[in-house]
Design an enzyme around this catalytic site. Structure first.
Site, PDB file in Angstrom:
ATOM      1  N   HIS A  84       0.809  -1.219   0.000  1.00 27.92           N
ATOM      2  CA  HIS A  84       0.000   0.000   0.000  1.00 27.92           C
ATOM      3  C   HIS A  84       0.842   1.269   0.000  1.00 27.92           C
ATOM      4  O   HIS A  84       0.322   2.359  -0.153  1.00 27.92           O
ATOM      5  CB  HIS A  84      -0.946  -0.002   1.212  1.00 27.92           C
ATOM      6  N   HIS A 109       7.328   7.670   3.870  1.00 31.71           N
ATOM      7  CA  HIS A 109       6.598   6.901   2.860  1.00 31.71           C
ATOM      8  C   HIS A 109       5.848   7.860   1.939  1.00 31.71           C
ATOM      9  O   HIS A 109       5.762   9.055   2.221  1.00 31.71           O
ATOM     10  CB  HIS A 109       5.653   5.908   3.543  1.00 31.71           C
ATOM     11  N   THR A 207      -3.270   8.986   8.974  1.00 29.95           N
ATOM     12  CA  THR A 207      -4.249   8.904   7.875  1.00 29.95           C
ATOM     13  C   THR A 207      -4.567   7.463   7.496  1.00 29.95           C
ATOM     14  O   THR A 207      -5.252   7.203   6.511  1.00 29.95           O
ATOM     15  CB  THR A 207      -3.757   9.684   6.640  1.00 29.95           C
ATOM     16  N   THR A 208      -4.010   6.533   8.281  1.00 28.69           N
ATOM     17  CA  THR A 208      -4.307   5.101   8.103  1.00 28.69           C
ATOM     18  C   THR A 208      -4.703   4.546   9.476  1.00 28.69           C
ATOM     19  O   THR A 208      -4.392   5.172  10.496  1.00 28.69           O
ATOM     20  CB  THR A 208      -3.055   4.349   7.569  1.00 28.69           C
TER      21      THR A 208
HETATM   22 ZN   LIG Z   1       1.256   8.833   5.205  1.00 30.40          ZN
END
Ligand SMILES: [Zn+2]
Length: 254
Positions: A84, A109, A207-208
């Site tokens: 992802h 990331h 945000t995950t």
């Molecule tokens: Zn991020």
């Protein structure tokens, strides 16, 4: 109406207008208290200070000094294909402190397209430099300081070309990097502490999952260029992995 009754009616009116004034000037500190279990949105496992957001550049009113101190060694030890996202891992020993909390550089990331929007505009890519402060108590929550770097299409980016061909083809694989092979310095061509002087700061979340709401976001104003081929190559690996923007609920950008 007797004058005493009239007076108490007036006080009633005054207290009403004071209440409405109060709700209009909600401070970010008060918003943080909303982040309690009983205020969670039913069926959704988070509160009201979520990320990413659309940043309105003209709403940055105050330039609060966040007293950022960096001890940055710029050592990146591995590149990972997590399916992802594409992630680069820092070696131990780099830290950043802000507002009395010391965070360790963990990883960075990519998101394609960007998660944060500036004045409603999406960028083709965003990089997150994730810094972590462990919980202060046994049952505490960790704190994060995330530096977000937005990319626009332009010239080839030297930093990205240092690792692009090394990203494992198969997901959930890691490739170790020799010391000095990939350097964040090649992204900015400036000291990170200088880059950290111009930002939009706000308090938000990961945000995950688990969308933890203890993130100090520093979205850098400096927009970096990368070639369309480089951005496409990263998107080919991780797909479209940007979370949609979240409601601000009175939070301030400083
Ligand atoms: Zn991020």
């Amino acid at each position: 109406m007797p004058s005493s009754l009239m007076l108490s009616f007036l006080f009633f009116l005054l207290s009403l207008s004071a209440c409405s004034l109060k709700t209009q000037t909600t401070e970010p500190e008060k918003i943080s208290h909303i982040n309690k279990e009983n205020y969670m949105i039913p069926g959704i496992n988070h509160g009201l200070i979520q990320s990413p957001i659309n940043i309105l550049s003209n709403e940055k009113h105050e330039t609060k000094n966040h007293q950022i101190t960096l001890h940055f060694q710029d050592e990146i030890k591995a590149v990972e294909n997590l399916g992802h996202t594409v992630q680069l891992d820092f070696s131990k020993g780099s830290s950043i402190s802000s507002d009395g909390i010391n965070y360790e550089f963990k990883q960075m990331h990519f998101h394609t397209p960007s998660e944060h929007l500036i004045d409603g505009m999406t960028f083709p890519m965003e990089m997150h430099i994730v810094n972590y402060a462990p919980p202060a108590t046994k049952n505490g929550i960790p704190h994060y300081l995330v530096i977000a770097v937005l990319f626009k299409m332009g010239n080839e980016n030297e930093f990205i070309s240092e690792f692009l061909t090394l990203i494992p083809k198969q997901s959930n694989n890691t490739v170790k990097l020799e010391k000095g092979r990939v350097k964040l310095h090649d992204l900015f061509h400036d000291d990170l502490s200088n880059e950290m002087k111009n930002y939009y700061h706000y308090r938000g979340s990961l945000t995950t999952p688990p969308y933890t709401e203890t993130v100090n976001w520093f979205v850098l104003k400096h927009i970096i260029e990368a070639s369309p081929e480089q951005i496409r190559a990263i998107n080919d690996i991780e797909g479209d992995n940007a979370r949609h923007i979240q409601t601000i609920y009175g939070r301030h950008i400083d």
